[in-house]
Motif scaffolding. Structure first.
Motif, mmCIF file in Angstrom:
data_model
loop_
_atom_site.group_PDB
_atom_site.id
_atom_site.type_symbol
_atom_site.label_atom_id
_atom_site.label_comp_id
_atom_site.label_asym_id
_atom_site.label_seq_id
_atom_site.Cartn_x
_atom_site.Cartn_y
_atom_site.Cartn_z
ATOM 1 N N ASN A 86 31.493 30.133 38.035
ATOM 2 C CA ASN A 86 32.672 29.540 37.407
ATOM 3 C C ASN A 86 32.938 28.153 37.973
ATOM 4 O O ASN A 86 33.367 27.256 37.261
ATOM 5 C CB ASN A 86 33.917 30.412 37.628
ATOM 6 N N ASN A 87 32.664 27.978 39.263
ATOM 7 C CA ASN A 87 32.912 26.689 39.908
ATOM 8 C C ASN A 87 31.858 25.646 39.567
ATOM 9 O O ASN A 87 32.166 24.471 39.443
ATOM 10 C CB ASN A 87 32.977 26.846 41.427
ATOM 11 N N SER A 97 29.757 35.487 40.471
ATOM 12 C CA SER A 97 30.417 35.036 39.235
ATOM 13 C C SER A 97 31.450 33.950 39.539
ATOM 14 O O SER A 97 31.614 33.016 38.746
ATOM 15 C CB SER A 97 31.059 36.203 38.489
ATOM 16 N N GLN A 98 32.123 34.050 40.683
ATOM 17 C CA GLN A 98 33.074 33.012 41.072
ATOM 18 C C GLN A 98 32.363 31.692 41.323
ATOM 19 O O GLN A 98 32.848 30.632 40.935
ATOM 20 C CB GLN A 98 33.855 33.425 42.331
ATOM 21 N N SER A 99 31.198 31.755 41.944
ATOM 22 C CA SER A 99 30.450 30.516 42.211
ATOM 23 C C SER A 99 29.943 29.905 40.911
ATOM 24 O O SER A 99 29.916 28.687 40.760
ATOM 25 C CB SER A 99 29.309 30.756 43.189
ATOM 26 N N GLN A 124 42.269 40.336 40.482
ATOM 27 C CA GLN A 124 41.198 39.349 40.403
ATOM 28 C C GLN A 124 39.923 39.769 41.128
ATOM 29 O O GLN A 124 38.904 39.089 41.002
ATOM 30 C CB GLN A 124 41.685 38.014 40.976
ATOM 31 N N ILE A 125 39.984 40.869 41.883
ATOM 32 C CA ILE A 125 38.828 41.292 42.662
ATOM 33 C C ILE A 125 38.618 42.794 42.455
ATOM 34 O O ILE A 125 39.593 43.550 42.401
ATOM 35 C CB ILE A 125 39.031 40.939 44.155
ATOM 36 N N TRP A 141 30.867 39.779 42.138
ATOM 37 C CA TRP A 141 32.095 39.025 41.911
ATOM 38 C C TRP A 141 31.995 37.636 42.557
ATOM 39 O O TRP A 141 32.353 36.639 41.943
ATOM 40 C CB TRP A 141 33.287 39.805 42.468
#
Length: 64
Positions: A55-56, A51-53, A28-29, A48
Motif C-alpha cells: 500500500n505504501n 500488504s501494508q508495505s 486494521q490488524i 498483513w
C-alpha cells in the motif's frame, strides 16, 4: 501455527503495545481471542505487513 500475544507482537513489529491495541480497536490488524486473551497468527501478520508495505509503495516499486 505460531501465535503471538500483544506483547510478543509489539516486539516482533518493533512498535508499542498501545499501537497494537489501537490497530485491534479499529479492526486494521488480523487477530482472534481465546476467552479474553488477544492473539495474532504469525502467518496472517506477515501477510498483513506485506500488504501494508505494498500500500505504501504501490505496484511501481522495484525491489533492489
Amino acid at each position: 501455527m505460531e501465535v503471538f500475544s500483544v506483547k510478543e507482537l509489539a516486539t516482533y513489529l518493533n512498535c508499542s503495545i498501545s499501537s497494537i491495541r489501537k490497530l485491534v480497536r479499529t479492526n486494521q490488524i488480523p487477530n482472534f481471542r481465546i476467552g479474553s486473551k488477544l492473539n495474532f497468527n504469525k502467518e496472517l501478520i506477515d501477510k498483513w505487513v506485506y500488504s501494508q508495505s505494498m500500500n505504501n509503495y504501490g505496484d511501481d516499486y522495484k525491489w533492489k
